[in-house]
Design a protein around this motif. Structure first.
Motif, PDB file in Angstrom:
ATOM      1  N   HIS A  80     -57.878  66.160  19.741  1.00 15.16           N
ATOM      2  CA  HIS A  80     -59.103  66.201  20.541  1.00 15.16           C
ATOM      3  C   HIS A  80     -58.742  66.258  22.022  1.00 15.16           C
ATOM      4  N   SER A 128     -69.277  74.505  18.174  1.00 15.88           N
ATOM      5  CA  SER A 128     -69.399  74.026  16.794  1.00 15.88           C
ATOM      6  C   SER A 128     -70.725  73.306  16.570  1.00 15.88           C
ATOM      7  N   THR A 135     -60.489  69.951  18.993  1.00 19.28           N
ATOM      8  CA  THR A 135     -61.895  69.781  19.330  1.00 19.28           C
ATOM      9  C   THR A 135     -62.024  69.346  20.786  1.00 19.28           C
ATOM     10  N   ARG A 176     -64.640  73.774  18.992  1.00 18.87           N
ATOM     11  CA  ARG A 176     -63.412  73.648  18.207  1.00 18.87           C
ATOM     12  C   ARG A 176     -62.559  74.896  18.403  1.00 18.87           C
TER      13      ARG A 176
END
Length: 142
Positions: free
Chosen positions: A65, A121, A102, A136
């Protein structure tokens, strides 16, 4: 790092007065950033000028992330965000459909993340006083 983030406050907050964003602002304060630096779940890559000035940085959480990506306004559009992204990719490894990267991109940063290979997303979200678009990326190269 906290000062660089604070320079983008108006772009990050849903309310110009910062109402509802108190917890977010505390999380990106100097104390908040120090707590991330001390936490093994977070990894940071920094770009400095020869004078030592912080030009930008990227941070990941749990290796997948993108937690932060900020570049000083005076150094934008010079490839620094892409270079930082490539540094993160080199260490974290390739993404896949099962393990994508992400990010919760601030609304004004969506085009920059698209340029790095991210796609939306979900719809834009307003939560805790900030607005962002979940994105993403399954690209393996920056």
């Amino acid at each position: 790092m906290a000062a660089l983030i604070a320079s983008y406050e108006q772009e990050l907050l849903s309310d110009p007065g910062g109402e509802g964003a108190e917890a977010f602002m505390a999380s990106v304060s100097s104390a908040g950033e120090r707590s991330y630096l001390a936490d093994a779940r977070y990894r940071f890559w920094l770009a400095h000028a020869p004078t030592g000035e912080l030009l930008g940085f990227i941070a990941s959480r749990d290796a997948r992330h993108v937690f932060h990506l900020f570049v000083d306004r005076g150094f934008q559009r010079r490839g620094l965000a892409r270079t930082l992204w490539r540094c993160m990719l080199a260490e974290a490894g390739p993404a896949s459909a099962e393990e994508p990267y992400t990010v919760n991109a601030s609304l004004n940063a969506v085009p920059a993340y698209r340029a790095l290979g991210f796609v939306e997303s979900g719809p834009a979200v307003r939560r805790h006083g900030v607005a962002f678009t979940p994105m993403r990326c399954t690209r393996t190269r920056g």
